[in-house]
Design an enzyme around this catalytic site. Structure first.
Site: not given
Ligand code: GLU
Ligand code: ZN
Length: 308
Positions: A239-241, A243
């Site tokens: 996911n986005k976290r 990076g």
């Protein structure tokens, strides 16, 4: 028999590399069999689905070099191809299933049943005989037939679950009127003639529910293959976290989509590690595609991040 496969994104955000790899594999399975590929938009959640996400997702799948024979933008004989436009089809299916009204809230259910963190608890049966709070809006739950359901997954092997015992009576229509994914996906795969489902491994434990629903509706369930997810360094779903760049970011950075495809293909085991090809278009992978090359283990993220 014509192979019919599909990719069914939810337009709730941007596609990341994990989504792209699953889409590539589903597309390759169909193209290698000279079959028909369907793009279905799973916009059942009115709060989270956005037309602009849909437009961007489709655009980026094309940028990667994928195409489809049926879909919301190209049409086809089995549409509409957006789940938000298919309510009547789901209502007709629901009417043929034995359901009951459930007025329990999520909070109430969490309090009575213990559940592994994050998972929905097994439904304790509170409203089986009569709704607990008759004044409240009710969800509809299915009276799940007992017994174990087994299937042979094209990647993960044999998989069994006793749905009634391990999941319980699950929701087919939410109290706010939204259709449950489990019902919609079964009805749509059948209506669209889908013979082969290739999707992310996070959905493997939904498959017995879907096979059971298909059976109860007198529909033929497709065959299933669940591809490993690309995991972040912490072992969680990408996911986005982490990076990890989404496709939009890679595209905006001017990355050649064939570099993305080469990295995805290598991480899925489709390219020989000794093969130094830096650039591959999806169609170049069709002739040699073999689902058996796709391992059960997720490919390492490290190979993919230097793309950005
Ligand atoms: N819409 C689901 C998702 O985006 C996929 C459903 C499926 O492939 O069965 O995760
Ligand atoms: Zn209830």
């Amino acid at each position: 028999m014509t192979v019919v496969g599909r990719y069914a994104p939810s337009p709730t955000g941007r596609l990341h590399l994990g989504n792209a790899r699953t889409a590539l594999l589903a597309w390759l399975q169909v193209r290698a069999a000279r079959g028909r590929f369907v793009l279905r938009v799973e916009d059942l959640d009115p709060q989270r689905s956005r037309p602009e996400h849909e437009a961007r997702q489709l655009d980026e799948l094309r940028w990667l070099g994928l195409d489809w024979d049926e879909g919301p933008d190209v049409g086809g004989p089995n549409g509409p191809y957006r789940q938000s436009e298919r309510g009547e089809v789901y209502a007709a299916a629901l009417a043929r299933l034995d359901t009951f009204a459930c007025t329990c809230t999520r909070k109430e259910l969490r309090e009575v049943a213990s559940a592994p963190h994050g998972a929905d608890p097994i439904y304790p049966g509170t409203c089986r005989v009569a709704p607990s709070h008759p004044g409240r809006p009710a969800a509809l739950r299915w009276r799940v037939p007992p017994g174990e359901v087994c299937f042979d997954d094209g990647i993960a092997g044999r998989w069994c679950q006793d749905v009634a015992a391990e999941v319980g009576e699950f929701v087919l229509r939410r109290a706010d009127g939204a259709w449950a994914y489990q019902l919609a996906v079964v009805v749509d795969d059948a209506a669209m003639g889908v013979t082969h489902v290739l999707r992310g491994a996070d959905l493997i434990d939904s498959t017995p529910r879907q096979i059971l629903l298909a059976r109860s509706l007198g529909l033929t369930a497709p065959s299933f293959a669940h591809a490993p997810l690309i995991l972040g360094a912490d072992g969680n779903k990408l996911n986005k976290r982490h990076g990890a760049p989404d496709l939009s970011a890679l595209r905006a950075a001017g990355v050649d989509p064939r570099r993305v495809v080469a990295a995805l293909a290598r991480s899925a085991g489709l390219l020989n590690p000794a093969d130094q090809h830096e650039h591959v278009a999806p169609h170049e992978l069709i002739a040699s595609f073999d689902l058996r090359q796709v391992g059960r283990d997720p490919g390492p993220l490290v190979e993919l991040t230097p793309l950005a």
